[in-house]
Design a protein around this motif. Structure first.
Motif, PDB file in Angstrom:
ATOM      1  N   UNK A   1       0.662  -1.044   0.041  1.00  0.00           N
ATOM      2  CA  UNK A   1      -0.045   0.151  -0.127  1.00  0.00           C
ATOM      3  C   UNK A   1       0.820   1.148   0.092  1.00  0.00           C
ATOM      4  N   UNK A   2       2.053   1.348   0.154  1.00  0.00           N
ATOM      5  CA  UNK A   2       2.880   2.435   0.318  1.00  0.00           C
ATOM      6  C   UNK A   2       4.249   2.064  -0.519  1.00  0.00           C
ATOM      7  N   UNK A   3       4.503   3.194  -1.474  1.00  0.00           N
ATOM      8  CA  UNK A   3       5.558   2.924  -2.166  1.00  0.00           C
ATOM      9  C   UNK A   3       6.559   4.451  -2.033  1.00  0.00           C
ATOM     10  N   UNK A   4       7.804   4.237  -2.388  1.00  0.00           N
ATOM     11  CA  UNK A   4       8.709   5.450  -2.498  1.00  0.00           C
ATOM     12  C   UNK A   4       9.271   5.435  -3.714  1.00  0.00           C
ATOM     13  N   UNK A   5       9.166   6.380  -4.431  1.00  0.00           N
ATOM     14  CA  UNK A   5       9.811   6.793  -5.873  1.00  0.00           C
ATOM     15  C   UNK A   5      10.996   7.679  -5.862  1.00  0.00           C
ATOM     16  N   UNK A   6      11.942   7.309  -6.386  1.00  0.00           N
ATOM     17  CA  UNK A   6      13.267   8.194  -6.088  1.00  0.00           C
ATOM     18  C   UNK A   6      13.636   8.854  -7.410  1.00  0.00           C
ATOM     19  N   UNK A   7      13.566   8.143  -8.534  1.00  0.00           N
ATOM     20  CA  UNK A   7      13.943   8.660  -9.693  1.00  0.00           C
ATOM     21  C   UNK A   7      12.984   8.706 -10.750  1.00  0.00           C
ATOM     22  N   UNK A   8      12.063   9.601 -10.775  1.00  0.00           N
ATOM     23  CA  UNK A   8      10.787   9.624 -11.462  1.00  0.00           C
ATOM     24  C   UNK A   8      10.435  10.975 -12.009  1.00  0.00           C
ATOM     25  N   UNK A   9      11.063  11.952 -11.672  1.00  0.00           N
ATOM     26  CA  UNK A   9      10.815  13.499 -12.025  1.00  0.00           C
ATOM     27  C   UNK A   9      11.424  13.590 -13.314  1.00  0.00           C
ATOM     28  N   UNK A  10      11.160  13.041 -14.417  1.00  0.00           N
ATOM     29  CA  UNK A  10      11.767  13.369 -15.763  1.00  0.00           C
ATOM     30  C   UNK A  10      10.757  13.576 -16.711  1.00  0.00           C
ATOM     31  N   UNK A  11      11.127  14.448 -17.841  1.00  0.00           N
ATOM     32  CA  UNK A  11      10.304  14.727 -18.792  1.00  0.00           C
ATOM     33  C   UNK A  11      10.716  13.808 -20.141  1.00  0.00           C
TER      34      UNK A  11
ATOM     35  N   UNK B   1      10.865  10.539 -34.747  1.00  0.00           N
ATOM     36  CA  UNK B   1       9.692  10.251 -34.505  1.00  0.00           C
ATOM     37  C   UNK B   1       9.174  10.481 -33.299  1.00  0.00           C
ATOM     38  N   UNK B   2       8.581  11.601 -33.157  1.00  0.00           N
ATOM     39  CA  UNK B   2       8.250  11.900 -31.690  1.00  0.00           C
ATOM     40  C   UNK B   2       7.082  12.977 -31.719  1.00  0.00           C
ATOM     41  N   UNK B   3       6.563  13.098 -30.642  1.00  0.00           N
ATOM     42  CA  UNK B   3       5.150  14.259 -30.693  1.00  0.00           C
ATOM     43  C   UNK B   3       5.844  15.494 -30.245  1.00  0.00           C
ATOM     44  N   UNK B   4       7.034  15.630 -29.940  1.00  0.00           N
ATOM     45  CA  UNK B   4       7.382  17.162 -29.568  1.00  0.00           C
ATOM     46  C   UNK B   4       6.667  17.895 -28.439  1.00  0.00           C
ATOM     47  N   UNK B   5       6.241  16.972 -27.637  1.00  0.00           N
ATOM     48  CA  UNK B   5       5.381  17.412 -26.288  1.00  0.00           C
ATOM     49  C   UNK B   5       6.145  16.647 -25.187  1.00  0.00           C
ATOM     50  N   UNK B   6       5.952  17.360 -23.999  1.00  0.00           N
ATOM     51  CA  UNK B   6       6.627  16.731 -22.756  1.00  0.00           C
ATOM     52  C   UNK B   6       5.703  16.062 -21.813  1.00  0.00           C
ATOM     53  N   UNK B   7       5.969  14.812 -21.484  1.00  0.00           N
ATOM     54  CA  UNK B   7       5.165  14.187 -20.510  1.00  0.00           C
ATOM     55  C   UNK B   7       5.838  13.834 -19.329  1.00  0.00           C
ATOM     56  N   UNK B   8       5.664  14.286 -18.002  1.00  0.00           N
ATOM     57  CA  UNK B   8       6.338  13.953 -16.867  1.00  0.00           C
ATOM     58  C   UNK B   8       5.970  12.655 -16.609  1.00  0.00           C
ATOM     59  N   UNK B   9       6.993  11.832 -15.929  1.00  0.00           N
ATOM     60  CA  UNK B   9       7.204  10.518 -15.581  1.00  0.00           C
ATOM     61  C   UNK B   9       6.173  10.460 -14.168  1.00  0.00           C
ATOM     62  N   UNK B  10       6.317  11.460 -13.497  1.00  0.00           N
ATOM     63  CA  UNK B  10       5.816  11.678 -12.177  1.00  0.00           C
ATOM     64  C   UNK B  10       4.076  11.839 -12.288  1.00  0.00           C
ATOM     65  N   UNK B  11       3.966  12.634 -13.414  1.00  0.00           N
ATOM     66  CA  UNK B  11       2.432  12.944 -13.688  1.00  0.00           C
ATOM     67  C   UNK B  11       1.925  11.566 -14.158  1.00  0.00           C
ATOM     68  N   UNK B  12       2.636  10.848 -14.956  1.00  0.00           N
ATOM     69  CA  UNK B  12       2.001   9.437 -15.246  1.00  0.00           C
ATOM     70  C   UNK B  12       1.797   8.589 -13.805  1.00  0.00           C
ATOM     71  N   UNK B  13       2.807   8.496 -13.183  1.00  0.00           N
ATOM     72  CA  UNK B  13       2.435   7.787 -11.883  1.00  0.00           C
ATOM     73  C   UNK B  13       1.384   8.082 -11.167  1.00  0.00           C
TER      74      UNK B  13
END
Length: 270
Positions: free
Chosen positions: A173-183, A210-222
């Protein structure tokens, strides 16, 4: 047009062979690192196009077996190039699926002429393949697609988004994420396939992001994924890295892609 495909069992290859309506006879089913297998495939076919997707990914898997990854990703590409130059009955169009990992991190959009400095060993293996192709294009038109991030339910759990989901699905039920704040620059698989089809139809030569040209943050995905699982999460905000591509070269060729927010697409498909 007769199209040959390597890597037909991978996530991208599986989708591509369906959209292009390819038959089993078009697929390379041997070991790409075995030159005899590759030579026999080229000898026994008369391809107009070859789409080369076969590779070992993701980075975690590559790092666990660097020798095999170099053999498959680079030596396999070398085998294919040599076989085409020796045995192809005509000049063909060759597409090579490369990666954004050949670039270094940058705060602004990366175009095809930006500094090449691989951020991973996987990137190094793909860059070696790129360079061999461009130096030895005797009987083929070389087209390199530097593909940025994408995801699928069928991806290996070592890829970032399947790895996040696997954690959230567990009994903890609890998770610690250390390396997730990347675009990162995410794109739908369908749009990647549309890009490859366009490049094929144009018989494009050279290197294309071959890309979208838009940033998506991994933290936001999480955090978005966790709306479903409702786990307690603590995130350590370490230094952010940005890997964002410029797709102007591909768009100028006529490529169109879905510009909707990737987070919305991701949540709907998971």
């Amino acid at each position: 047009m007769n199209i040959g495909l390597t890597g037909s069992s991978g996530v991208l290859g599986t989708k591509l062979k369906k959209m292009l309506k390819l038959k089993k006879k078009n697929f390379f089913l041997g070991k790409i690192e075995n030159s005899n297998h590759v030579n026999n495939w080229i000898k026994s076919n008369s391809f107009d196009h070859i789409i080369h997707l076969a590779a070992i990914v993701p980075t975690k898997t590559v790092n666990k077996n660097k020798n095999k990854s170099m053999k498959v990703n680079y030596e396999g590409t070398k085998n294919l190039v040599n076989a085409i130059n020796l045995y192809s009955k005509k000049k063909i169009w060759l597409f090579y699926s490369s990666t954004s990992h050949v670039y270094s991190y940058k705060k602004t959009k990366i175009n095809e002429k930006n500094l090449i400095k691989p951020i991973s060993y996987y990137g190094k293996t793909k860059l070696k393949g790129e360079r061999y192709i461009l130096k030895n294009c005797k009987k083929f038109i070389p087209c390199i697609g530097r593909i940025f991030s994408f995801t699928s339910k069928n991806q290996d759990k070592n890829f970032i988004i399947p790895a996040l989901i696997s954690k959230l699905k567990s009994k903890k039920n609890f998770f610690f994420f250390n390396n997730i704040n990347h675009d990162r620059d995410f794109l739908r698989i369908k749009d990647i396939i549309y890009a490859i089809k366009l490049l094929k139809n144009k018989k494009a030569k050279g290197i294309y992001n071959i890309c979208s040209g838009k940033k998506t943050n991994l933290k936001d995905i999480l955090l978005s994924l966790n709306k479903k699982y409702k786990k307690q999460i603590v995130i350590k905000y370490n230094n952010k890295t940005i890997l964002l591509g410029s797709n102007k070269k591909l768009i100028n060729m006529g490529w169109k892609f879905q510009k909707n927010n990737y987070l919305n697409y991701l949540i709907k498909n998971y």
